[in-house]
Design an enzyme around this catalytic site. Structure first.
Site, mmCIF file in Angstrom:
data_model
loop_
_atom_site.group_PDB
_atom_site.id
_atom_site.type_symbol
_atom_site.label_atom_id
_atom_site.label_comp_id
_atom_site.label_asym_id
_atom_site.label_seq_id
_atom_site.Cartn_x
_atom_site.Cartn_y
_atom_site.Cartn_z
ATOM 1 N N ASP A 1 54.747 34.049 55.243
ATOM 2 C CA ASP A 1 53.339 33.722 55.468
ATOM 3 C C ASP A 1 52.624 33.339 54.166
ATOM 4 O O ASP A 1 51.640 33.971 53.788
ATOM 5 C CB ASP A 1 52.649 34.932 56.113
ATOM 6 C CG ASP A 1 51.330 34.581 56.775
ATOM 7 O OD1 ASP A 1 51.096 33.380 57.020
ATOM 8 O OD2 ASP A 1 50.533 35.496 57.034
ATOM 9 N N LYS B 1 44.852 49.285 53.739
ATOM 10 C CA LYS B 1 44.864 48.311 54.834
ATOM 11 C C LYS B 1 44.789 49.084 56.152
ATOM 12 O O LYS B 1 45.620 49.962 56.408
ATOM 13 C CB LYS B 1 46.149 47.475 54.761
ATOM 14 C CG LYS B 1 46.248 46.382 55.817
ATOM 15 C CD LYS B 1 47.498 45.532 55.568
ATOM 16 C CE LYS B 1 47.650 44.435 56.606
ATOM 17 N NZ LYS B 1 48.815 43.581 56.351
ATOM 18 N N ALA C 1 43.889 43.224 60.538
ATOM 19 C CA ALA C 1 43.434 44.387 59.775
ATOM 20 C C ALA C 1 42.396 43.972 58.746
ATOM 21 O O ALA C 1 42.162 42.787 58.517
ATOM 22 C CB ALA C 1 44.632 45.038 59.093
ATOM 23 N N GLN C 2 41.800 44.977 58.107
ATOM 24 C CA GLN C 2 40.929 44.714 56.965
ATOM 25 C C GLN C 2 41.322 45.649 55.828
ATOM 26 O O GLN C 2 41.992 46.671 56.045
ATOM 27 C CB GLN C 2 39.463 44.867 57.325
ATOM 28 C CG GLN C 2 39.004 46.232 57.745
ATOM 29 C CD GLN C 2 37.587 46.170 58.333
ATOM 30 O OE1 GLN C 2 37.287 45.378 59.222
ATOM 31 N NE2 GLN C 2 36.708 47.033 57.833
ATOM 32 N N SER D 1 38.685 40.780 55.462
ATOM 33 C CA SER D 1 39.072 41.103 56.834
ATOM 34 C C SER D 1 39.879 39.944 57.391
ATOM 35 O O SER D 1 39.501 38.789 57.231
ATOM 36 C CB SER D 1 37.817 41.336 57.676
ATOM 37 O OG SER D 1 38.169 41.649 59.005
ATOM 38 N N ALA D 2 41.005 40.267 58.014
ATOM 39 C CA ALA D 2 41.853 39.237 58.627
ATOM 40 C C ALA D 2 41.954 39.521 60.123
ATOM 41 O O ALA D 2 41.277 40.395 60.643
ATOM 42 C CB ALA D 2 43.220 39.224 57.957
ATOM 43 N N SER D 3 42.820 38.782 60.793
ATOM 44 C CA SER D 3 42.869 38.870 62.253
ATOM 45 C C SER D 3 43.369 40.228 62.760
ATOM 46 O O SER D 3 42.938 40.683 63.810
ATOM 47 C CB SER D 3 43.756 37.754 62.808
ATOM 48 O OG SER D 3 44.980 37.714 62.122
ATOM 49 N N LEU E 1 37.141 44.614 51.168
ATOM 50 C CA LEU E 1 37.447 43.495 50.257
ATOM 51 C C LEU E 1 37.642 42.214 51.056
ATOM 52 O O LEU E 1 37.363 41.124 50.586
ATOM 53 C CB LEU E 1 38.741 43.791 49.487
ATOM 54 C CG LEU E 1 38.706 44.830 48.373
ATOM 55 C CD1 LEU E 1 40.128 45.176 47.949
ATOM 56 C CD2 LEU E 1 37.904 44.327 47.184
#
Length: 478
Positions: A307, A162, A145-146, A141-143, A139
């Site tokens: 955040d 996650k 995890a995805q 992807s971040a720094s 869905l």
């Protein structure tokens, strides 16, 4: 005799070399961007036509924006978080924002085969044993995890899985150390602000983000607090599936909604005028919900989601706000929570002497380089801890020559407060982004008083006296 596995040796050498390679790339690029600005400032001294200055600065910012984008995009990981911090409409030059905002939620995805290895090792079972369906395309992807959409066997509801990118922790810590050295240099030479403490707090917070068990506990704690303290929680918090949580895997409810940055496009698609009354009411409700949740978390609980960048906010049906990703949370000690409550009241009431008192109580050490110290310090408090923008502006320039940070040096700043500062700055960026200028200090004033009364630091009669004197200050009589 065992055969030599050359591929394994090659991979180990490559893994050992990567941190050095990243460090070299960071320093080469950061030095290029920094010296570019310093050389430009020298050139500006020889340009006598002041009308040309703004145009020249815009060209310089555009050039730097491309270089910063290239660095963050190529290095990925931690530098995508840096892009999130820099790419905000209220703080950075407009050219940076235009370029970096496109990068914030575009971290490269890890291949499904690599994700499968992490998932099955962590859960101790194959994907097919645990899940009825599992979408191999993420869905997002971040720094760190995805996330993948899935459905657990025997359950008809969709969940989000996650999964941590393999090997990301070691590289991110190398990046942070490099940033700390750069921050130390910057505060010694150019910016009279305790940047090193800020990077130490970032290091601590990101270190926590690699433990998904901690994130699951934080999500449960905040969900319970908001749902127990309101007839209806101001924001939706996903429910954790406790049997499917490990250090690198976290399974939670799937939240359906539109990313907050896509709200304008979605309204236009549905034939709603993004600047009409209906859209304005929806935007106000969204901002009000977020502000209510954050005021309660910071001032009443002291334990808060730290955040609130746009990628972590979804808008569900009826302008309901879902708050995602609890990797960055912060617990304020009571003395800082209550000291901050005092500062909120000082900002809301324009009370310069209370702002000075609150700064001292919070352990924020300042050195004034101007005559009207109290007024400049109040302005500094607003720049750092309030979301309201001065009339007619959409960008703050905290390091410009006439800013309060230039007139008052911040020599020491408690690390724990950086999460509050970052949260307020992100909320300000959101409010600017959706076109509503509001003061979180005004919104949180009554919550700050309630927190002080509950602690015994402010009696009901003193609360009434303080409110009367603040009204006299704001609305003086003839």
């Amino acid at each position: 005799m065992h055969a030599i596995d050359f591929k394994e040796i090659q991979e180990k050498l490559s893994d050992g070399f990567r941190p050095w390679q990243r460090s070299f790339q960071f320093w080469a690029r950061a030095t290029d961007i920094y010296t570019g600005y310093k050389v430009f400032q020298l050139r500006m001294n020889f340009v006598k036509d002041v009308t040309k200055h703004e145009e020249m600065w815009e060209v310089q910012h555009e050039l730097a924006a491309h270089k910063i984008y290239s660095m963050c995009s190529d290095l990925g990981g931690f530098f995508l978080k840096i892009a999130q911090i820099l790419g905000k409409p209220d703080l950075a030059p407009a050219a940076w924002v235009r370029k970096l905002v496109t990068l914030c939620d575009h971290a490269p995805a890890t291949s499904f085969d690599a994700i499968r290895v992490v998932l099955e090792k962590e859960l101790g079972k194959s994907i097919e044993e645990v899940f009825e369906t599992f979408d191999d395309k993420p869905l997002g992807s971040a720094s760190i995890a995805q996330v993948h959409r899935a459905r657990i066997k025997g359950d008809k509801r969709d969940v989000v899985v996650k999964v941590q990118h393999p090997g990301v922790e070691k590289l991110m810590m190398v990046d942070i150390r490099n940033l700390q050295i750069f921050a130390l240099y910057m505060q010694k030479t150019d910016i009279k602000f305790d940047l090193f403490s800020m990077t130490k707090e970032i290091e601590k917070q990101i270190g926590y983000e690699f433990d998904f068990k901690r994130e699951a506990n934080a999500m449960k704690k905040i969900r319970r607090f908001l749902y127990d303290n309101n007839r209806k929680s101001p924001v939706l918090v996903p429910r954790v599936l406790p049997n499917l949580v490990t250090r690198k895997v976290l399974v939670m409810d799937y939240m359906n909604g539109i990313p907050i940055l896509s709200l304008g496009d979605e309204m236009a698609k549905r034939g709603i005028n993004p600047h009409g009354k209906m859209a304005e009411a929806a935007k106000f409700n969204i901002l009000n919900s977020l502000s209510q949740a954050y005021g309660q978390m910071i001032l009443k609980s002291g334990f808060f989601h730290a955040d609130p960048h746009p990628g972590n906010i979804l808008i569900s049906k009826g302008s309901e706000v879902a708050l995602l990703d609890y990797g960055q949370v912060k617990e304020l000690p009571d003395h800082l929570r209550l000291g901050y409550a005092n500062l909120v009241i000082a900002i809301a009431d324009n009370n310069a002497s209370l702002a000075l008192q609150s700064f001292r109580e919070l352990g924020i050490a300042t050195v004034a380089k101007c005559k009207n110290e109290q007024q400049e310090l109040l302005q500094l408090a607003k720049t750092m801890f309030d979301t309201e923008m001065p009339p007619g502006t959409t960008t703050l320039q905290p390091f410009s020559e006439d800013s309060s940070i230039k007139k008052i040096s911040v020599e020491a700043f408690p690390e724990e407060l950086f999460s509050v500062l970052r949260t307020v700055v992100l909320l300000r960026g959101l409010s600017v982004g959706i076109g509503i200028n509001y003061s979180c200090a005004q919104h949180w004033r009554s919550m700050a008083e309630e927190a002080l009364v509950a602690s015994g630091r402010l009696s009901t009669s003193r609360k009434q006296k303080r409110r009367c004197s603040s009204l006299r200050r704001l609305y003086p009589g003839p």
